[in-house]
Design a protein around this motif. Structure first.
Motif, PDB file in Angstrom:
ATOM      1  N   VAL A   1       8.838  79.641   4.259  1.00  0.00           N
ATOM      2  CA  VAL A   1       9.573  80.904   4.243  1.00  0.00           C
ATOM      3  C   VAL A   1       9.726  81.386   5.679  1.00  0.00           C
ATOM      4  O   VAL A   1       8.796  81.260   6.489  1.00  0.00           O
ATOM      5  N   GLU A   2      10.882  81.930   6.018  1.00  0.00           N
ATOM      6  CA  GLU A   2      11.099  82.466   7.354  1.00  0.00           C
ATOM      7  C   GLU A   2      11.117  83.993   7.314  1.00  0.00           C
ATOM      8  O   GLU A   2      11.706  84.596   6.416  1.00  0.00           O
ATOM      9  N   THR A   3      10.464  84.613   8.286  1.00  0.00           N
ATOM     10  CA  THR A   3      10.510  86.067   8.428  1.00  0.00           C
ATOM     11  C   THR A   3      11.154  86.414   9.758  1.00  0.00           C
ATOM     12  O   THR A   3      11.036  85.679  10.735  1.00  0.00           O
ATOM     13  N   SER A   4      11.852  87.541   9.785  1.00  0.00           N
ATOM     14  CA  SER A   4      12.532  87.954  11.010  1.00  0.00           C
ATOM     15  C   SER A   4      12.789  89.447  10.974  1.00  0.00           C
ATOM     16  O   SER A   4      12.638  90.100   9.931  1.00  0.00           O
ATOM     17  N   GLU A   5      13.170  89.975  12.125  1.00  0.00           N
ATOM     18  CA  GLU A   5      13.621  91.360  12.175  1.00  0.00           C
ATOM     19  C   GLU A   5      15.054  91.428  11.661  1.00  0.00           C
ATOM     20  O   GLU A   5      15.844  90.519  11.893  1.00  0.00           O
ATOM     21  N   PRO A   6      15.399  92.489  10.963  1.00  0.00           N
ATOM     22  CA  PRO A   6      16.792  92.618  10.529  1.00  0.00           C
ATOM     23  C   PRO A   6      17.718  92.895  11.699  1.00  0.00           C
ATOM     24  O   PRO A   6      17.290  93.411  12.741  1.00  0.00           O
ATOM     25  N   MET A   7      18.987  92.527  11.549  1.00  0.00           N
ATOM     26  CA  MET A   7      20.008  92.974  12.484  1.00  0.00           C
ATOM     27  C   MET A   7      20.211  94.474  12.309  1.00  0.00           C
ATOM     28  O   MET A   7      19.974  95.022  11.232  1.00  0.00           O
TER      29      MET A   7
ATOM     30  N   GLY B   1      24.657  86.790   5.459  1.00  0.00           N
ATOM     31  CA  GLY B   1      25.935  87.449   5.689  1.00  0.00           C
ATOM     32  C   GLY B   1      25.884  88.772   6.411  1.00  0.00           C
ATOM     33  O   GLY B   1      26.910  89.439   6.535  1.00  0.00           O
ATOM     34  N   GLY B   2      24.713  89.168   6.913  1.00  0.00           N
ATOM     35  CA  GLY B   2      24.597  90.457   7.578  1.00  0.00           C
ATOM     36  C   GLY B   2      25.534  90.629   8.746  1.00  0.00           C
ATOM     37  O   GLY B   2      26.074  91.720   8.980  1.00  0.00           O
ATOM     38  N   ILE B   3      25.759  89.560   9.509  1.00  0.00           N
ATOM     39  CA  ILE B   3      26.613  89.681  10.691  1.00  0.00           C
ATOM     40  C   ILE B   3      28.053  89.968  10.301  1.00  0.00           C
ATOM     41  O   ILE B   3      28.757  90.732  10.969  1.00  0.00           O
ATOM     42  N   MET B   4      28.522  89.391   9.188  1.00  0.00           N
ATOM     43  CA  MET B   4      29.871  89.694   8.721  1.00  0.00           C
ATOM     44  C   MET B   4      29.969  91.143   8.268  1.00  0.00           C
ATOM     45  O   MET B   4      30.962  91.819   8.548  1.00  0.00           O
ATOM     46  N   LEU B   5      28.952  91.635   7.573  1.00  0.00           N
ATOM     47  CA  LEU B   5      28.989  93.017   7.106  1.00  0.00           C
ATOM     48  C   LEU B   5      28.999  93.987   8.286  1.00  0.00           C
ATOM     49  O   LEU B   5      29.802  94.925   8.331  1.00  0.00           O
ATOM     50  N   LEU B   6      28.121  93.769   9.263  1.00  0.00           N
ATOM     51  CA  LEU B   6      28.047  94.689  10.400  1.00  0.00           C
ATOM     52  C   LEU B   6      29.329  94.654  11.216  1.00  0.00           C
ATOM     53  O   LEU B   6      29.791  95.692  11.705  1.00  0.00           O
ATOM     54  N   GLN B   7      29.924  93.468  11.381  1.00  0.00           N
ATOM     55  CA  GLN B   7      31.221  93.400  12.056  1.00  0.00           C
ATOM     56  C   GLN B   7      32.283  94.170  11.269  1.00  0.00           C
ATOM     57  O   GLN B   7      33.094  94.899  11.850  1.00  0.00           O
ATOM     58  N   THR B   8      32.274  93.996   9.952  1.00  0.00           N
ATOM     59  CA  THR B   8      33.262  94.670   9.104  1.00  0.00           C
ATOM     60  C   THR B   8      33.153  96.183   9.228  1.00  0.00           C
ATOM     61  O   THR B   8      34.163  96.890   9.382  1.00  0.00           O
ATOM     62  N   LEU B   9      31.938  96.702   9.170  1.00  0.00           N
ATOM     63  CA  LEU B   9      31.737  98.145   9.289  1.00  0.00           C
ATOM     64  C   LEU B   9      32.125  98.648  10.671  1.00  0.00           C
ATOM     65  O   LEU B   9      32.722  99.722  10.810  1.00  0.00           O
TER      66      LEU B   9
ATOM     67  N   VAL C   1      11.433  94.340   7.747  1.00  0.00           N
ATOM     68  CA  VAL C   1      11.312  92.895   7.903  1.00  0.00           C
ATOM     69  C   VAL C   1      12.175  92.184   6.857  1.00  0.00           C
ATOM     70  O   VAL C   1      12.357  92.681   5.752  1.00  0.00           O
ATOM     71  N   ILE C   2      12.700  91.037   7.261  1.00  0.00           N
ATOM     72  CA  ILE C   2      13.481  90.174   6.380  1.00  0.00           C
ATOM     73  C   ILE C   2      12.641  88.968   5.990  1.00  0.00           C
ATOM     74  O   ILE C   2      12.040  88.314   6.849  1.00  0.00           O
TER      75      ILE C   2
ATOM     76  N   PHE D   1      26.878 102.917  11.129  1.00  0.00           N
ATOM     77  CA  PHE D   1      28.057 103.271  10.355  1.00  0.00           C
ATOM     78  C   PHE D   1      27.928 104.725   9.953  1.00  0.00           C
ATOM     79  O   PHE D   1      26.934 105.120   9.325  1.00  0.00           O
ATOM     80  N   GLY D   2      28.918 105.529  10.331  1.00  0.00           N
ATOM     81  CA  GLY D   2      28.783 106.962  10.132  1.00  0.00           C
ATOM     82  C   GLY D   2      27.579 107.457  10.912  1.00  0.00           C
ATOM     83  O   GLY D   2      27.396 107.126  12.083  1.00  0.00           O
ATOM     84  N   ASP D   3      26.723 108.195  10.249  1.00  0.00           N
ATOM     85  CA  ASP D   3      25.513 108.711  10.894  1.00  0.00           C
ATOM     86  C   ASP D   3      24.283 107.876  10.549  1.00  0.00           C
ATOM     87  O   ASP D   3      23.148 108.334  10.747  1.00  0.00           O
ATOM     88  N   TYR D   4      24.493 106.667  10.046  1.00  0.00           N
ATOM     89  CA  TYR D   4      23.385 105.857   9.556  1.00  0.00           C
ATOM     90  C   TYR D   4      23.133 104.645  10.452  1.00  0.00           C
ATOM     91  O   TYR D   4      24.060 104.063  11.029  1.00  0.00           O
ATOM     92  N   ASP D   5      21.869 104.278  10.543  1.00  0.00           N
ATOM     93  CA  ASP D   5      21.500 102.971  11.089  1.00  0.00           C
ATOM     94  C   ASP D   5      21.563 101.971   9.941  1.00  0.00           C
ATOM     95  O   ASP D   5      21.038 102.229   8.855  1.00  0.00           O
ATOM     96  N   VAL D   6      22.199 100.840  10.170  1.00  0.00           N
ATOM     97  CA  VAL D   6      22.400  99.843   9.124  1.00  0.00           C
ATOM     98  C   VAL D   6      21.555  98.613   9.424  1.00  0.00           C
ATOM     99  O   VAL D   6      21.670  98.014  10.499  1.00  0.00           O
ATOM    100  N   LEU D   7      20.687  98.238   8.488  1.00  0.00           N
ATOM    101  CA  LEU D   7      19.833  97.062   8.619  1.00  0.00           C
ATOM    102  C   LEU D   7      20.332  95.990   7.668  1.00  0.00           C
ATOM    103  O   LEU D   7      20.589  96.259   6.490  1.00  0.00           O
ATOM    104  N   ALA D   8      20.464  94.765   8.179  1.00  0.00           N
ATOM    105  CA  ALA D   8      20.988  93.667   7.375  1.00  0.00           C
ATOM    106  C   ALA D   8      20.378  92.358   7.859  1.00  0.00           C
ATOM    107  O   ALA D   8      19.885  92.268   8.989  1.00  0.00           O
ATOM    108  N   PRO D   9      20.398  91.314   7.033  1.00  0.00           N
ATOM    109  CA  PRO D   9      19.764  90.050   7.418  1.00  0.00           C
ATOM    110  C   PRO D   9      20.557  89.321   8.512  1.00  0.00           C
ATOM    111  O   PRO D   9      21.785  89.327   8.510  1.00  0.00           O
TER     112      PRO D   9
END
Length: 551
Positions: free
Chosen positions: A254-260, A277-285, A117-118, A264-272
């Motif tokens: 306060v807001e709560t949400s599911e992470p994006m 900025g999670g969407i920029m990171l996931l796009q970058t990866l 959770v975020i 990447f590689g063999d990993y699941d990546v969770l980000a806000p």
């Protein structure tokens, strides 16, 4: 709070301080940083639900120590994260604090029945007024800590705040980073005798006492969030920033949400999710995967330029689409689709510069280059992982000082473009590069990571993950590797002094500027759970004298 309870809390906090001093003297009882510097990721897929080991990494040695002590004494990762957050506001008043906000990603231990959770407790624009020129938004830190404690805390909140009160009252040893930040910001700071004795920034190695902050923290300890969001303190904030009134403060949520989620590689990546900025990171990866970034290993020019161009492309895409989802429809699925990632990647060719991807910096925060935030990670004995980025936006935020703390200037992250999805509106959260990240396998958290650094946060974290996962570099060593950043609005590659090119980039038309400004390139903090050996390995950035510990 009664006198006896206050006395008991003082005794508890003094006990914590004594234990900290003992642990420093008896360092052999804990895994030292350099004992895991050569650790590289293995491919073992974790199946265990409990690890027994635990660890903390942060920009501050005392914050790391306090987090470890909370877990030592039976607290969980969220308890430790709350205590660390409050202590960082004392040790790093330039980077975070009760006058700001942040983002916390919690990955509960496997078998708990809880999902990741975020918690978004970032600042919002006032409901009742237009955005103030100062950029001060409604602070979310205190309510954020209260909400996560209600949902996950196991230690009394009063105990978790107590160490920060003690360090504010009794003093902290000034770090070189704090001295430098005070020096660089002096031109816009109020007169603060305790931070500028005799008119000069307090020197590294001196003891900084913050009595006003201690009193304010004690009020929050005794009265909870109401002590911050209403009454005398809210009046004081309104006196400092007239557009921040009591109604705005009391209505903050306060807001709560599911992470994006990405891969990447063999990993699941969770980000806000947006507006972080999670969407920029996931796009970058995703683009790095699409472009086979591992082929740039041992090709420093291609690596730097490919990662730089990827960041430019993601930044431009973000300007078009990303704002607060409560106010605008953000096409997250489309932005993360295979077709869109392939299209975004199609114009990137190794070390070639493509001018069409240049973008004007569209916010005051970007134009002023806020080298902001602080990041830390906690893992407890059960395997719960917490990744947290807290911020004031610019160092010392707005510079406005209220009862011992600085008010943020987070609202300067709104776009200056009236047509932008990130344009300012009452009650809205601006876009932020804050990106606390957790990578997992088989539902178990493995890597917790994040960074400070303003608009360089997402490319810094991406570079770190590429080095760890694609280049298989040792974790601590990869954090210490020199970094690069391709400017968004001009063809200049900013490079740390020790970066080594095998080819001359200027022959390719690349303008290289070498820099020794460590704060410019941010600060990475990360922990890795080694399930095979039941250990925690870490990385902490020497650019801010960070520290990590595990046991």
């Amino acid at each position: 709070m009664g006198k006896s309870k206050t006395f008991n809390l003082i005794i508890i906090s003094l006990f914590i301080l004594i234990l900290i001093l003992l642990s420093v003297k008896q360092g052999g009882m804990r895994e030292e940083r350099d004992s895991s510097d050569d650790y590289t990721l293995n491919d073992t897929a974790p199946e265990k639900e409990e690890i027994g080991s635990y660890g903390v990494t942060s920009d501050s040695e005392i914050a790391t120590e306090v987090g470890m002590k909370v877990i030592d004494q039976g607290g969980n990762a969220v308890d430790a994260a709350i205590a660390v957050s409050y202590v960082l506001g004392v040790a790093e008043p330039y980077g975070s604090g009760i006058g700001g906000g942040g983002t916390m990603l919690i990955h509960p231990e496997k078998g708990s029945g809880e999902s990741p959770v975020i918690y978004d407790y970032r600042e919002t624009a006032p409901d009742s007024e237009t955005v103030p020129d100062s950029g001060v938004g409604v602070p979310g830190f205190v309510k954020g800590m209260d909400e996560v404690h209600k949902d996950f805390g196991s230690v009394e909140m009063e105990q978790l705040i107590e160490p920060s009160i003690n360090f504010a009252s009794n003093g902290i040893t000034v770090s070189e980073t704090l001295h430098n930040r005070l020096s660089d910001a002096q031109y816009r700071m109020p007169e603060l005798d305790h931070m500028y004795p005799d008119g000069d920034p307090i020197e590294a190695g001196e003891v900084l006492e913050q009595q006003q902050l201690a009193d304010t923290l004690r009020g929050i300890q005794e009265g909870g969030p109401d002590a911050f969001y209403s009454g005398d303190l809210s009046d004081d904030m309104n006196d400092e920033e007239s557009k921040l009134d009591q109604e705005d403060l009391e209505s903050y949520e306060v807001e709560t949400s599911e992470p994006m989620e990405g891969e990447f590689g063999d990993y699941d990546v969770l980000a806000p999710p947006p507006p972080s900025g999670g969407i920029m990171l996931l796009q970058t990866l995703a683009m790095a995967e699409e472009l086979n970034i591992e082929e740039t290993n041992d090709k420093p020019v291609d690596y730097a330029m490919t990662m730089g161009m990827i960041n430019r492309v993601s930044y431009k895409d973000r300007l078009k689409h990303v704002g607060d989802p409560e106010f605008t429809d953000v096409p997250v699925k489309e932005m993360m689709s295979d077709e869109h990632i392939e299209k975004l990647s199609s114009g990137i060719e190794g070390s070639e510069l493509t001018e069409e991807y240049q973008s004007d910096l569209d916010s005051d925060a970007d134009l002023e280059d806020h080298e902001n935030t602080t990041h830390f990670v906690v893992v407890d004995k059960d395997g719960m992982m917490v990744s947290v980025t807290n911020t004031l936006s610019n160092f010392f935020g707005s510079g406005d000082y209220v009862e011992g703390f600085f008010l943020n200037n987070q609202l300067k992250n709104f776009s200056n473009n009236d047509d932008s999805p990130n344009r300012p509106e009452p009650g809205k959260r601006p876009f932020s590069y804050t990106t606390p990240v957790i990578l997992s396998k088989n539902g178990n958290p493995v890597i917790g990571i994040g960074a400070s650094g303003g608009r360089r946060i997402t490319p810094i974290v991406a570079q770190q993950l590429v080095r760890m996962i694609k280049f298989n570099e040792p974790i601590q060593a990869s954090v210490e590797e020199p970094r690069t950043f391709l400017e968004l609005n001009e063809d200049t590659l900013q490079v740390e002094n020790d970066y080594v090119f095998l080819d001359d980039p200027e022959k390719l038309g690349i303008d290289v500027q070498y820099s020794d400004r460590t704060s410019y390139f941010g600060s990475v903090q990360g922990l890795v759970i080694d399930y095979e050996n039941n250990n925690i390995h870490g990385a902490s950035d020497p650019r801010r004298q960070g520290s990590w510990e595990s046991e």
